[in-house]
Design an enzyme around this catalytic site. Structure first.
Site, short mmCIF file in Angstrom:
data_model
loop_
_atom_site.label_atom_id
_atom_site.label_comp_id
_atom_site.label_asym_id
_atom_site.label_seq_id
_atom_site.Cartn_x
_atom_site.Cartn_y
_atom_site.Cartn_z
N TYR A 46 0.85 -1.20 0.00
CA TYR A 46 0.00 0.00 0.00
C TYR A 46 0.88 1.25 0.00
O TYR A 46 0.48 2.32 -0.46
CB TYR A 46 -0.96 -0.03 1.19
CG TYR A 46 -2.19 0.81 0.97
CD1 TYR A 46 -3.05 0.56 -0.10
CD2 TYR A 46 -2.51 1.87 1.82
CE1 TYR A 46 -4.17 1.34 -0.31
CE2 TYR A 46 -3.64 2.64 1.62
CZ TYR A 46 -4.47 2.37 0.55
OH TYR A 46 -5.58 3.14 0.34
N LYS A 81 -3.20 8.30 2.80
CA LYS A 81 -4.43 8.11 3.59
C LYS A 81 -4.24 8.64 5.02
O LYS A 81 -5.19 9.15 5.62
CB LYS A 81 -4.84 6.64 3.61
CG LYS A 81 -5.35 6.12 2.26
CD LYS A 81 -6.50 6.92 1.70
CE LYS A 81 -7.12 6.26 0.48
NZ LYS A 81 -8.01 7.17 -0.28
P1 NAP Z 1 -12.27 3.67 -8.53
O1 NAP Z 1 -13.58 3.12 -8.91
O2 NAP Z 1 -11.13 3.46 -9.47
O3 NAP Z 1 -12.44 5.20 -8.15
C1 NAP Z 1 -11.34 6.10 -8.07
C2 NAP Z 1 -11.79 7.35 -8.72
O4 NAP Z 1 -10.81 8.40 -8.58
C3 NAP Z 1 -12.00 7.16 -10.21
O5 NAP Z 1 -13.29 7.61 -10.55
C4 NAP Z 1 -10.92 8.02 -10.82
O6 NAP Z 1 -11.25 8.52 -12.07
C5 NAP Z 1 -10.85 9.12 -9.79
N1 NAP Z 1 -9.69 9.99 -10.00
C6 NAP Z 1 -8.38 9.66 -10.06
N2 NAP Z 1 -7.65 10.75 -10.33
C7 NAP Z 1 -8.52 11.79 -10.44
C8 NAP Z 1 -8.38 13.19 -10.71
N3 NAP Z 1 -7.21 13.75 -10.96
N4 NAP Z 1 -9.50 13.96 -10.73
C9 NAP Z 1 -10.71 13.41 -10.52
N5 NAP Z 1 -10.91 12.10 -10.27
C10 NAP Z 1 -9.83 11.31 -10.23
O7 NAP Z 1 -11.78 3.02 -7.14
P2 NAP Z 1 -12.41 3.00 -5.67
O8 NAP Z 1 -11.77 1.82 -5.01
O9 NAP Z 1 -13.89 3.12 -5.71
O10 NAP Z 1 -11.75 4.29 -5.02
C11 NAP Z 1 -12.49 5.34 -4.43
C12 NAP Z 1 -11.85 5.76 -3.12
O11 NAP Z 1 -11.98 4.71 -2.17
C13 NAP Z 1 -10.37 6.06 -3.21
O12 NAP Z 1 -10.06 7.17 -2.36
C14 NAP Z 1 -9.74 4.80 -2.64
O13 NAP Z 1 -8.43 5.01 -2.11
C15 NAP Z 1 -10.73 4.50 -1.54
N6 NAP Z 1 -10.69 3.15 -0.99
C16 NAP Z 1 -10.71 2.06 -1.80
C17 NAP Z 1 -10.66 0.79 -1.25
C18 NAP Z 1 -10.65 -0.43 -2.12
O14 NAP Z 1 -10.23 -1.48 -1.65
N7 NAP Z 1 -11.12 -0.36 -3.36
C19 NAP Z 1 -10.62 0.64 0.15
C20 NAP Z 1 -10.62 1.77 0.95
C21 NAP Z 1 -10.65 3.03 0.38
P3 NAP Z 1 -10.90 7.64 -13.38
O15 NAP Z 1 -11.29 6.23 -13.15
O16 NAP Z 1 -11.69 8.29 -14.41
O17 NAP Z 1 -9.41 7.71 -13.53
#
Ligand code: NAP
Length: 273
Positions: A155, A162
């Site tokens: 990570y 984070k």
């Molecule tokens: P995701 O579906 O890939 O979502 C991430 C989003 O961030 C995407 O829509 C991406 O856009 C957007 N993004 C990246 N760079 C950007 C920028 N410069 N401007 C605007 N948008 C931007 O993945 P997710 O897992 O749902 O992630 C959402 C949040 O949850 C993140 O903060 C992640 O760290 C957190 N999280 C995830 C997990 C997990 O296991 N999945 C666990 C805990 C927390 P594009 O796709 O269009 O690039």
């Protein structure tokens, strides 16, 4: 209908596997009206059917958080099309791949800066720029992960981001509390999404969480969505600055899960399969 009459904007839907999509769906089911954003034209077409399904109508706007002018333009579009809004979901993170595997000591400065800008500072900037159109009891929600509190393999840089994000939530909560605005985070357990695919051997984290969490399962975007909806709604009107875990209870474990033999002797319960 807990969210009836509420209006908000969701940043961070990439597809129907996104955590932000789970939150948007839960809000819509409870009567909220929403706008959603996309990162670049390439994603606009992909998001159009999702906007339709979430009944956003034409409220689908570009917003790359690395471009301050796009955040300002987002505010102006929201003001024109929706007036005041009651909630913001910031579900955005990015770190270059060289920051998400290998030795942490080799993290390049450029990768560090990009991760902090997109994954942390953007929360401050979005809150600041959208504040003029936020209603009196508005709620802001972001997404974190346990790797910001304790070491999690691979990570790496995102863990540091984070940690900074979680403190940003607390400082923003204190500051914006003066304006009646709440700021919270959900620390979600691992979920297979596009962003997660960037983390080295993510499937190991998924398996580990199943075996070592009290509920013995991984969380879904619907579970995170419902908790997110609660934090955006007036049901949580007394809650701010909180990092709320939605992780099948994994964060309470002091040791990995163990088995006991008939003499009460403990051994590791999982062989890694
Ligand atoms: P995701 O579906 O890939 O979502 C991430 C989003 O961030 C995407 O829509 C991406 O856009 C957007 N993004 C990246 N760079 C950007 C920028 N410069 N401007 C605007 N948008 C931007 O993945 P997710 O897992 O749902 O992630 C959402 C949040 O949850 C993140 O903060 C992640 O760290 C957190 N999280 C995830 C997990 C997990 O296991 N999945 C666990 C805990 C927390 P594009 O796709 O269009 O690039």
């Amino acid at each position: 209908m807990v969210m009836k009459g509420k209006k908000g904007v969701i940043l961070g839907i990439a597809n129907k596997k996104s955590i932000a999509y789970g939150i948007a769906k839960a809000c819509q089911e409870q009567g909220a009206q929403m706008a959603i954003t996309f990162l670049s034209e390439r994603f606009e077409k992909k998001l159009a059917p999702i906007a339709q399904e979430l009944e956003c109508g034409t409220r689908l706007y570009p917003c790359d958080v690395s471009k301050p002018e796009e955040i300002v333009a987002l505010r102006e579009s929201l003001k024109e099309d929706m007036g005041e809004i009651d909630f913001i979901v910031h579900s955005i993170a990015f770190a270059p791949k060289e920051g998400l595997s290998g030795r942490f000591v080799d993290t390049p400065k450029s990768a560090f800066n990009v991760a902090m800008e997109i994954s942390v500072f953007s929360l401050v900037e979005v809150a600041k720029e959208l504040k003029p159109i936020l209603s009196k009891n508005a709620s802001i929600l972001t997404l974190s992960y346990y790797g910001g509190v304790k070491y999690v393999p691979n990570y790496n840089l995102m863990g540091v981001a984070k940690a900074a994000l979680e403190m940003t939530v607390k400082y923003l909560a204190e500051d914006l509390g003066k304006d009646g605005i709440r700021v919270n985070a959900i620390s979600a357990g691992p979920i297979k999404t596009l962003a997660a695919a960037g983390i080295g051997d993510f499937s190991f984290l998924l398996k580990w969480n199943v075996h070592h969490s009290p509920l013995k399962q991984n969380v879904t975007i619907d579970q995170v969505g419902n908790s997110g909806m609660y934090l955006l709604s007036d049901l949580s009107s007394g809650v701010t600055g909180e990092i709320h875990y939605v992780d099948s209870g994994y964060n309470i474990m002091g040791l990995p899960a163990v088995d006991f033999d008939e003499k009460g002797k403990a051994s590791i319960a999982w062989n890694g399969e």
